[in-house]
Design an enzyme around this catalytic site. Structure first.
Site, PDB file in Angstrom:
ATOM      1  N   ASP A   5       1.285  -7.712  -3.638  1.00  0.00           N
ATOM      2  CA  ASP A   5       2.230  -6.604  -3.836  1.00  0.00           C
ATOM      3  C   ASP A   5       3.431  -6.700  -2.886  1.00  0.00           C
ATOM      4  O   ASP A   5       4.272  -5.786  -2.863  1.00  0.00           O
ATOM      5  CB  ASP A   5       1.525  -5.241  -3.714  1.00  0.00           C
ATOM      6  N   HIS A   6       3.504  -7.800  -2.126  1.00  0.00           N
ATOM      7  CA  HIS A   6       4.675  -8.050  -1.278  1.00  0.00           C
ATOM      8  C   HIS A   6       5.345  -9.383  -1.583  1.00  0.00           C
ATOM      9  O   HIS A   6       6.428  -9.658  -1.082  1.00  0.00           O
ATOM     10  CB  HIS A   6       4.286  -7.984   0.202  1.00  0.00           C
TER      11      HIS A   6
ATOM     12  N   HIS B 234       3.693 -10.599   4.821  1.00  0.00           N
ATOM     13  CA  HIS B 234       2.283 -11.017   4.770  1.00  0.00           C
ATOM     14  C   HIS B 234       1.935 -11.427   3.343  1.00  0.00           C
ATOM     15  O   HIS B 234       2.751 -11.299   2.445  1.00  0.00           O
ATOM     16  CB  HIS B 234       1.345  -9.941   5.321  1.00  0.00           C
TER      17      HIS B 234
ATOM     18  N   HIS C  49       5.555   0.611   1.864  1.00  0.00           N
ATOM     19  CA  HIS C  49       5.076   1.522   0.817  1.00  0.00           C
ATOM     20  C   HIS C  49       5.599   2.944   1.003  1.00  0.00           C
ATOM     21  O   HIS C  49       5.826   3.391   2.126  1.00  0.00           O
ATOM     22  CB  HIS C  49       3.536   1.603   0.814  1.00  0.00           C
TER      23      HIS C  49
ATOM     24  N   HIS D 222      -0.170 -10.495   0.885  1.00  0.00           N
ATOM     25  CA  HIS D 222      -0.637  -9.686  -0.251  1.00  0.00           C
ATOM     26  C   HIS D 222       0.358  -9.734  -1.410  1.00  0.00           C
ATOM     27  O   HIS D 222       1.569  -9.639  -1.207  1.00  0.00           O
ATOM     28  CB  HIS D 222      -0.891  -8.238   0.194  1.00  0.00           C
TER      29      HIS D 222
ATOM     30  N   ASP E  19       3.088  -3.875   5.878  1.00  0.00           N
ATOM     31  CA  ASP E  19       1.989  -2.906   5.851  1.00  0.00           C
ATOM     32  C   ASP E  19       1.367  -2.694   7.229  1.00  0.00           C
ATOM     33  O   ASP E  19       0.191  -2.340   7.341  1.00  0.00           O
ATOM     34  CB  ASP E  19       0.889  -3.377   4.878  1.00  0.00           C
TER      35      ASP E  19
ATOM     36  N   HIS F  87      -3.503  -5.657   9.898  1.00  0.00           N
ATOM     37  CA  HIS F  87      -3.667  -5.424   8.453  1.00  0.00           C
ATOM     38  C   HIS F  87      -4.026  -6.746   7.783  1.00  0.00           C
ATOM     39  O   HIS F  87      -4.886  -6.798   6.905  1.00  0.00           O
ATOM     40  CB  HIS F  87      -2.374  -4.849   7.887  1.00  0.00           C
TER      41      HIS F  87
HETATM   42 FE    FE Z   1       0.956  -3.524   0.466  1.00  0.00          FE
HETATM   43 ZN    ZN Z   2      -0.765  -5.477   2.429  1.00  0.00          ZN
END
Ligand code: FE
Ligand code: ZN
Length: 240
Positions: free
Chosen positions: A59-60, A55, A170, A57, A132, A113
């Site tokens: 942080d990915h 996805h 995570h 975001h 996530d 999400h």
């Molecule tokens: Fe994340």
């Molecule tokens: Zn995420």
């Protein structure tokens, strides 16, 4: 056959490394930290063929462009998020196949999400890369989808084989376990599992991948009987 390894990225993100034994092809799921991933790749043969994104975001995805440039990897991600992702070589959705050497993964649409969230499922050994959507003993926050959508996505994942390795985005398991134990204080199997997780983390080891069978038995979000109960649980966790 693929081998799987987690690699801590940023504070508590996991990038997942996949290696196809037959061809030597290497892939990575959700590389947030290009340096951490490149260091691992360079220490293990210097090959990166494929980047799979779950996805949009950051942080990915944040390591994607640099890794593509350094190693020439192909980038694959969800079609429904294409405008918000790094440039993709291939946009995928439900039912599509992704190839890593001789290994083939199947794409599942798992909205909730984020809109345009996919998971990748490989079957030798059964392994799910779910970003996530599902965490060990928890699930992602409802940022863009409805509770019905995320609950539906989780129910689908729960139908995968019990031995499936759940390779999530995570390291949230300890705090998820605290919430789960508040929801089900009398669940002895959950208490025992939480102790196991605590010991792993105290030893500096990852708590994931978990097994889908354990998630189905212990994860309160998978145990919610319907979308309304799930929504209530998700709200409680947001305020936990
Ligand atoms: Fe994340
Ligand atoms: Zn995420």
């Amino acid at each position: 056959m693929i081998t799987i390894q987690s690699l801590l990225n940023l504070k508590d993100n996991y990038a997942w490394l996949l290696r196809d034994q037959a061809s030597g092809a290497v892939g990575v799921v959700d590389p947030a930290d290009a340096c951490a991933v490149a260091k691992h790749i360079n220490a293990n043969g210097g090959r990166l063929d494929l980047i799979l994104l779950t996805h949009h975001h950051r942080d990915h995805t944040a390591g994607t462009d640099e890794l593509r440039e350094r190693f020439g990897a192909r980038v694959v991600g969800p079609r429904a998020a294409v405008a918000r992702l790094p440039v993709l070589d291939e946009a995928v959705g439900e039912g599509d196949a992704v190839r890593l050497g001789d290994a083939v993964g199947r794409v599942l649409d798992v909205p909730g999400h984020a809109i345009g969230h996919v998971a990748y499922y490989f079957d030798m050994p059964p392994a799910l890369f779910c970003g996530d959507t599902l965490f060990s003993l928890g699930c992602g926050r409802l940022f863009e989808g409805t509770a019905e959508e995320l609950y539906g996505s989780l129910r689908r994942l729960a139908g995968l084989p019990a031995e499936t390795l759940v390779c999530c985005g995570h390291e949230y398991t300890e705090s998820n376990a605290r919430f789960a134990r508040m929801v089900e204080p009398d669940n002895a199997a959950l208490a025992a599992y939480a102790e196991k997780v605590k010991a792993l983390r105290a030893a500096g080891k990852p708590s994931v991948p978990s097994r889908m069978g354990d998630e189905v038995a212990l994860n309160p979000f998978l145990r919610a009987p319907d979308a309304a109960a799930f929504a209530e649980l998700r709200t409680r966790k947001d305020n936990f």
